[in-house]
Design an enzyme around this catalytic site. Structure first.
Site, PDB file in Angstrom:
ATOM      1  N   LYS A 181      10.753   3.233   2.874  1.00 12.28           N
ATOM      2  CA  LYS A 181      10.727   4.700   2.754  1.00 12.28           C
ATOM      3  C   LYS A 181      11.504   5.150   1.522  1.00 12.28           C
ATOM      4  CE  LYS A 181      10.239   7.398   6.023  1.00 12.28           C
ATOM      5  NZ  LYS A 181       9.334   8.310   6.699  1.00 12.28           N
TER       6      LYS A 181
ATOM      7  N   CYS B 111      17.293  45.138 -12.574  1.00 12.02           N
ATOM      8  CA  CYS B 111      18.304  46.001 -13.168  1.00 12.02           C
ATOM      9  C   CYS B 111      17.752  46.369 -14.549  1.00 12.02           C
ATOM     10  CB  CYS B 111      19.620  45.236 -13.319  1.00 12.02           C
ATOM     11  SG  CYS B 111      20.739  45.998 -14.505  1.00 12.02           S
TER      12      CYS B 111
ATOM     13  N   CYS C 244      23.862  45.455 -19.535  1.00 10.30           N
ATOM     14  CA  CYS C 244      24.273  44.665 -18.372  1.00 10.30           C
ATOM     15  C   CYS C 244      24.751  43.312 -18.894  1.00 10.30           C
ATOM     16  CB  CYS C 244      23.087  44.488 -17.423  1.00 10.30           C
ATOM     17  SG  CYS C 244      23.397  43.315 -16.102  1.00 10.30           S
TER      18      CYS C 244
ATOM     19  N   CYS D  74      26.450  45.014 -13.351  1.00 12.40           N
ATOM     20  CA  CYS D  74      26.810  46.199 -14.141  1.00 12.40           C
ATOM     21  C   CYS D  74      26.828  47.489 -13.326  1.00 12.40           C
ATOM     22  CB  CYS D  74      25.868  46.339 -15.331  1.00 12.40           C
ATOM     23  SG  CYS D  74      24.217  46.842 -14.855  1.00 12.40           S
TER      24      CYS D  74
ATOM     25  N   LYS E 148       2.295   4.601   1.357  1.00 15.17           N
ATOM     26  CA  LYS E 148       2.394   5.136   2.715  1.00 15.17           C
ATOM     27  C   LYS E 148       2.014   6.613   2.653  1.00 15.17           C
ATOM     28  CE  LYS E 148       5.569   5.211   6.656  1.00 15.17           C
ATOM     29  NZ  LYS E 148       5.143   6.511   7.090  1.00 15.17           N
TER      30      LYS E 148
ATOM     31  N   CYS F  15      23.132  46.925  -9.298  1.00 11.22           N
ATOM     32  CA  CYS F  15      23.209  45.614  -9.945  1.00 11.22           C
ATOM     33  C   CYS F  15      24.591  44.991  -9.680  1.00 11.22           C
ATOM     34  CB  CYS F  15      22.970  45.770 -11.446  1.00 11.22           C
ATOM     35  SG  CYS F  15      23.329  44.269 -12.366  1.00 11.22           S
TER      36      CYS F  15
ATOM     37  N   GLU G 214       0.847  -1.210   0.000  1.00 11.36           N
ATOM     38  CA  GLU G 214       0.000   0.000   0.000  1.00 11.36           C
ATOM     39  C   GLU G 214       0.878   1.254   0.000  1.00 11.36           C
ATOM     40  OE1 GLU G 214      -2.278  -0.174   3.590  1.00 11.36           O
ATOM     41  OE2 GLU G 214      -3.091  -2.161   3.133  1.00 11.36           O
TER      42      GLU G 214
ATOM     43  N   TYR H 217      -6.906   2.342   6.227  1.00 15.10           N
ATOM     44  CA  TYR H 217      -6.074   1.238   5.766  1.00 15.10           C
ATOM     45  C   TYR H 217      -5.787   0.152   6.800  1.00 15.10           C
ATOM     46  CZ  TYR H 217      -2.785   4.570   7.832  1.00 15.10           C
ATOM     47  OH  TYR H 217      -2.171   5.451   8.674  1.00 15.10           O
TER      48      TYR H 217
ATOM     49  N   ASP I   2       1.424  10.307   3.443  1.00 15.32           N
ATOM     50  CA  ASP I   2       2.156  11.209   4.326  1.00 15.32           C
ATOM     51  C   ASP I   2       1.204  12.264   4.885  1.00 15.32           C
ATOM     52  OD1 ASP I   2       4.278  12.157   5.678  1.00 15.32           O
ATOM     53  OD2 ASP I   2       5.279  13.080   3.964  1.00 15.32           O
TER      54      ASP I   2
HETATM   55  S1  IVH Z   1      -0.318   0.547   8.729  1.00 16.29           S
HETATM   56  C1  IVH Z   1       0.288  -1.070  13.045  1.00 16.29           C
HETATM   57  N1  IVH Z   1      -0.622   1.533   6.362  1.00 16.29           N
HETATM   58  O1  IVH Z   1       2.638   5.605   8.598  1.00 16.29           O
HETATM   59  C2  IVH Z   1       0.745  -0.175  11.968  1.00 16.29           C
HETATM   60  N2  IVH Z   1       0.281   2.963   8.032  1.00 16.29           N
HETATM   61  O2  IVH Z   1       5.282   5.620   9.845  1.00 16.29           O
HETATM   62  C3  IVH Z   1      -0.360   0.478  11.315  1.00 16.29           C
HETATM   63  N3  IVH Z   1       0.724   5.249   7.259  1.00 16.29           N
HETATM   64  O3  IVH Z   1       1.569   5.212  11.893  1.00 16.29           O
HETATM   65  C4  IVH Z   1       0.080   1.312  10.214  1.00 16.29           C
HETATM   66  N4  IVH Z   1       0.030   4.954   5.211  1.00 16.29           N
HETATM   67  O4  IVH Z   1       0.235   6.858  10.312  1.00 16.29           O
HETATM   68  C5  IVH Z   1      -0.198   1.771   7.602  1.00 16.29           C
HETATM   69  N5  IVH Z   1      -1.015   2.276   4.208  1.00 16.29           N
HETATM   70  C6  IVH Z   1      -0.595   2.516   5.441  1.00 16.29           C
HETATM   71  C7  IVH Z   1      -0.107   3.777   5.847  1.00 16.29           C
HETATM   72  C8  IVH Z   1       0.336   3.966   7.146  1.00 16.29           C
HETATM   73  C9  IVH Z   1       0.518   5.823   6.085  1.00 16.29           C
HETATM   74  C10 IVH Z   1       1.294   5.946   8.436  1.00 16.29           C
HETATM   75  C11 IVH Z   1       0.614   5.628   9.739  1.00 16.29           C
HETATM   76  C12 IVH Z   1       1.703   4.980  10.538  1.00 16.29           C
HETATM   77  C13 IVH Z   1       2.912   5.633   9.968  1.00 16.29           C
HETATM   78  C14 IVH Z   1       4.175   4.897  10.286  1.00 16.29           C
END
Ligand code: IVH
Length: 663
Positions: free
Chosen positions: A312, A424, A430, A409, A121, A406, A119, A223, A123
């Site tokens: 990451k 300028c 220039c 120049c 991640k 400037c 999945e 998720y 942010d």
């Molecule tokens: S699972 C028990 N799935 O990333 C762990 N976390 O750096 C449950 N996050 O605390 C997390 N996307 O806030 C999971 N697809 C995803 C995620 C995700 C973002 C975040 C979440 C977690 C943090 C860890």
């Protein structure tokens, strides 16, 4: 057990203090002052120390906890989580994923095949949502992982989660992420100045006035399963995601299941490259063991599950020091501050300098020489300074003011009334502006004078051989031989290329002149309508704005340019530069006066050639999808333009269909 000495205790205390401070910056103030990677490095050092001397590990060590204690934020109500909200272990390369894979294989010895879910991640800011007897009753932030802040009303007002859901287990807790789409962040940051969408999401979520939260356009992806009580028969993460979808709960659509760890790693790397197609930030991918029973078997530590790991992406943020701030004069005369940085690696590239947008930005960020700063790369974009780490200022930092003269120049610098730019106005007198103007003039899309690079232009300017673009055409063989490192053969080719440029098309010449607001597109529009430069030069402002796609600014800029250069057309003509638009005899009218956008990888055409093909047939090629676009031509891996075209119902052609239309 090996006993730590005083030095090691001291080192542990320092690492703990640092980590605690950074935790507070991240979780409490939503304002980290180091990158995730730098944080992980500190944490790793502490973990290594604690592994070597287990006496040093206590329950309040930052290695044993996540997040910030919610008590610090007095404003919201605090509730305990039924199950702790833990974090994920981070990995940064395939080798670390294989190590994790080997570990779980060892822990699940009787399993020959393990299914994984991959999945994005997200942010953003994590939340836990609780439904009781099918009713949405509570939303909590992560807080310190044990207790979180009540943000129920802030989440409700976003209208993304159903108030009631049929056939849910009696207590149904689901976890996810609140995030801010890029499009909304861009708009919001015109007034608010958050460092990134994650901080903006976290800040907006916790606002006491949830009516403001509503205006912030936050979105949610769910998720993960939290505490569940009652009838619940699902056995896998993939089934759980499908279940959420069937209950109209928001899930991410880029979730993949696979038994093959190599494929999972490959996908992680693919997403690293294409993460920019998404309208939200992802800072990596999450790999989860699919089966819930295997997840239970693997279990969790206090801090993170063993059944999941984060991959990451290389840090897009880093901290460094400003060594100096210099002023750069652009082709247009606009002066920009440029920070010279202590070299630092950022997503695989060494960064040594960063352009600051303008002097307002310099003042807003309060950047001084000697400051420690956080820099960030969004996608492929050049790195930007996003904030100064004021906490580490020593008082010896030096403030920088816009220049009064400037730097190239020495003529006086003016701030235009309407704009924030310092300029300028010495134009081609220039050297910096002359250099810029000539580099632009000879460039590929302009006059395409091959063999005339930056250093060659610098030399011909310094020797006083060229004071404007016309002088280029007066250069002699002897002139060029006087330059450093230019051989006879090269001189001949260079002169031949200058000669060749005389027959460039009119649109290239118009673009080459470097008139403000007159890019390639305006060059093409004008060249299509008029036969030569002189007819364009004689157009009045009123005549210009009547032309479709030419706005007020462009018309003003064109008239003022030709007013200042009344003899340009004649002079160019006298030097033999008389380009005209070549008319083509094409019968098929499919492209004529229609707007096209091209996306993805093409097989039959090179992108440049396809653009030419369309333009030769009277069509116009734009960069972005809007309602006025007649066709999107989509190659392989088309990305977000395809989605937008579908949304706006813009007809989509693949390359073959397009070619068929031409025949
Ligand atoms: S699972 C028990 N799935 O990333 C762990 N976390 O750096 C449950 N996050 O605390 C997390 N996307 O806030 C999971 N697809 C995803 C995620 C995700 C973002 C975040 C979440 C977690 C943090 C860890």
């Amino acid at each position: 057990m090996k006993e730590p000495d005083l030095f090691e205790i001291e080192r542990r205390n320092t690492l703990r203090e640092k980590l605690k401070k950074h935790n507070q910056q991240y979780y409490e103030f939503n304002s980290p002052i180091i990158s995730d990677k730098e944080y992980d490095n500190l944490l790793k050092k502490l973990e290594e120390l604690e592994n070597k001397f287990p006496h040093l590990r206590t329950t309040n060590s930052p290695t044993q906890k996540v997040g910030a204690p919610p008590e610090i934020i007095k404003s919201q109500k605090i509730f305990p989580h039924r199950l702790p909200m833990i974090s994920l272990n981070n990995t940064y390369n395939p080798k670390e994923i294989y190590n994790w894979y080997e570990r779980i294989k060892r822990a699940l010895p009787d399993q020959n095949q393990i299914s994984f879910v991959l999945e994005p991640k997200i942010d953003g800011s994590s939340i836990s949502i609780t439904y009781e007897s099918g009713k949405f009753i509570r939303a909590l932030t992560r807080g310190d992982g044990e207790k979180g802040e009540d943000v129920t009303e802030n989440i409700k007002i976003l209208n993304q989660l159903p108030e009631t859901i049929m056939d849910l287990p009696k207590i149904f807790e689901v976890r996810g992420e609140v995030y801010m789409p890029h499009s909304i962040f861009k708009e919001l940051n015109k007034t608010e100045h958050f460092a990134n969408p994650r901080n903006a999401a976290a800040g907006s979520l916790k606002l006491l006035d949830y009516n403001i939260t509503k205006k912030r356009g936050l979105k949610i992806f769910l998720y993960a399963k939290g505490y569940v009580e009652g009838n619940f028969l699902l056995e896998t993460q993939s089934a759980f995601i499908e279940f959420l979808k069937s209950k109209k709960l928001p899930i991410n659509n880029n979730i993949k299941t696979s038994y093959n760890i190599d494929e999972i790693i490959e996908k992680c790397q693919e997403w690293h490259k294409k993460r920019n197609v998404l309208d939200y930030d992802i800072d990596g991918m999450v790999i989860k063991v699919n089966s819930f029973s295997k997840q239970d078997q693997l279990g969790s530590t206090m801090k993170s599950p063993r059944w999941a790991v984060a991959y990451k992406f290389p840090a897009k943020q880093a901290t460094t020091t400003i060594k100096d701030i210099v002023f750069q004069v652009a082709r247009t005369g606009v002066i920009t501050p440029v920070a010279k940085l202590e070299p630092v690696a950022l997503s695989g590239v060494i960064i040594k300098r960063s352009t600051i947008h303008n002097f307002d930005e310099l003042a807003r960020l309060d950047i001084k020489i000697g400051d420690r700063v956080l820099i960030q790369r969004s996608g492929d974009v050049i790195p930007k300074i996003i904030k100064v780490i004021k906490e580490v200022r020593t008082g010896s930092e030096k403030i920088i003011y816009p220049p009064k003269i400037c730097p190239v120049c020495d003529s006086s610098v003016k701030k235009s009334n309407k704009k924030v730019a310092y300029k300028c106005n010495n134009h081609l007198h220039c050297q910096a502006q002359l250099q810029g103007a000539l580099e632009h003039f000879v460039s590929k899309k302009a006059m395409n004078i091959v063999g005339c690079g930056t250093s060659m232009i610098k030399q011909i300017i310094e020797r006083g051989l060229v004071k404007n673009i016309l002088d280029l055409y007066k250069l002699t063989h002897k002139d060029i031989l006087t330059l450093k490192l230019i051989k006879d053969k090269k001189t001949k080719t260079f002169l031949a290329n200058i000669e060749k440029s005389k027959s460039r098309s009119l649109n290239n010449l118009i673009f080459a002149l470097g008139i403000n607001f007159v890019g390639e597109k305006v060059g093409k529009i004008l060249a299509k309508k008029f036969q030569n430069l002189e007819s364009i030069q004689n157009l009045s402002f009123e005549e210009l704005i009547k032309i479709e796609d030419i706005g007020i600014k462009t018309a003003e800029s064109l008239t003022s340019f030709f007013k200042n250069n009344p003899m340009l057309g004649t002079n160019l003509k006298n030097l033999g530069i008389t380009p005209s638009q070549k008319k083509q005899n094409i019968k098929n009218n499919f492209c004529k006066d229609k707007y096209f956008v091209i996306t993805g990888t093409l097989k039959k055409y090179r992108r440049m050639d396809l653009i030419k093909e369309i333009e030769n047939r009277g069509g116009i090629v734009n960069n972005s999808i809007s309602k006025k676009i007649n066709y999107l031509i989509a190659g392989d891996n088309p990305g977000s333009k395809l989605l937008k075209a579908k949304k706006l119902k813009v007809p989509i052609l693949n390359e073959e269909k397009f070619i068929n239309e031409l025949n």
